[in-house]
Design an enzyme around this catalytic site. Structure first.
Site, PDB file in Angstrom:
ATOM      1  N   GLU A  27       0.828  -1.207   0.000  1.00  0.00           N
ATOM      2  CA  GLU A  27       0.000   0.000   0.000  1.00  0.00           C
ATOM      3  C   GLU A  27       0.865   1.261   0.000  1.00  0.00           C
ATOM      4  O   GLU A  27       0.553   2.233  -0.699  1.00  0.00           O
ATOM      5  CB  GLU A  27      -0.936   0.010   1.217  1.00  0.00           C
ATOM      6  CG  GLU A  27      -1.946  -1.115   1.225  1.00  0.00           C
ATOM      7  CD  GLU A  27      -1.451  -2.376   1.944  1.00  0.00           C
ATOM      8  OE1 GLU A  27      -2.303  -3.191   2.341  1.00  0.00           O
ATOM      9  OE2 GLU A  27      -0.220  -2.560   2.101  1.00  0.00           O
TER      10      GLU A  27
ATOM     11  N   CYS B 116       0.119   0.972   7.113  1.00  0.00           N
ATOM     12  CA  CYS B 116      -0.505   1.249   5.824  1.00  0.00           C
ATOM     13  C   CYS B 116      -1.843   1.959   5.998  1.00  0.00           C
ATOM     14  O   CYS B 116      -2.174   2.862   5.226  1.00  0.00           O
ATOM     15  CB  CYS B 116      -0.667  -0.046   5.029  1.00  0.00           C
ATOM     16  SG  CYS B 116       0.925  -0.747   4.540  1.00  0.00           S
TER      17      CYS B 116
END
Length: 155
Positions: A54, A85
């Site tokens: 991510e 993330c």
């Protein structure tokens, strides 16, 4: 044809991560119906604990668009985002997260973030990782400079 091409791409990137010596995670950032950023886990090959899929996808999207603000973007990720993330997705101002595997699936193969979730919920004085404040009266000067800066870009 895939049921959902953006999630299918995130899953394909998770397989690419495994093949490249990284973890089994992939992500894409989508805005206005198009992929604007892609990433796969590159922690081990990249020697960088922040190279989660991510994060890599957000960095790619921001670089492509020359912005730090991904408002209106959707993150498709092969697994429920870890705390790092998730924070990055919040900071990037993405509008939605769509995921495949969940945190229990990740824990079952050795990627368990429960300790981090638990740690963040504890008062700082009770955390397993020691944390202490130092030179606050000196550090505040940068905050004062920021607050007084007339041309700052808030984020």
């Amino acid at each position: 044809m895939s049921e959902h091409p953006f999630m299918a791409r995130a899953i394909a990137l998770s397989h690419a991560g495994v093949a490249a010596g990284g973890g089994p995670f992939g992500a894409v950032v989508v805005k206005d119906g198009a992929i604007i950023g892609e990433g796969r886990n590159n922690v081990v090959p990249g020697h960088d604990p922040t190279q989660h899929a991510e994060i890599v996808a957000i960095r790619d999207a921001c670089a492509r668009l020359s912005t730090h603000d991904l408002d209106g973007a959707v993150v498709y990720t092969s697994c429920e985002p870890c705390p790092m993330c998730l924070a990055a997705i919040w900071w990037a101002r993405c509008s939605e997260i769509v995921y495949g595997n969940d945190r229990a699936d990740a824990a079952a193969i050795g990627f368990d973030d429960a300790a981090i979730y638990d740690e963040v919920a504890r008062p700082m004085t009770e955390r397993a990782l020691p944390i202490r404040r130092l030179m606050a009266s000196d550090a505040i000067s940068a905050f004062q400079a920021w607050a007084a800066k007339p041309d700052k870009v808030p984020y």
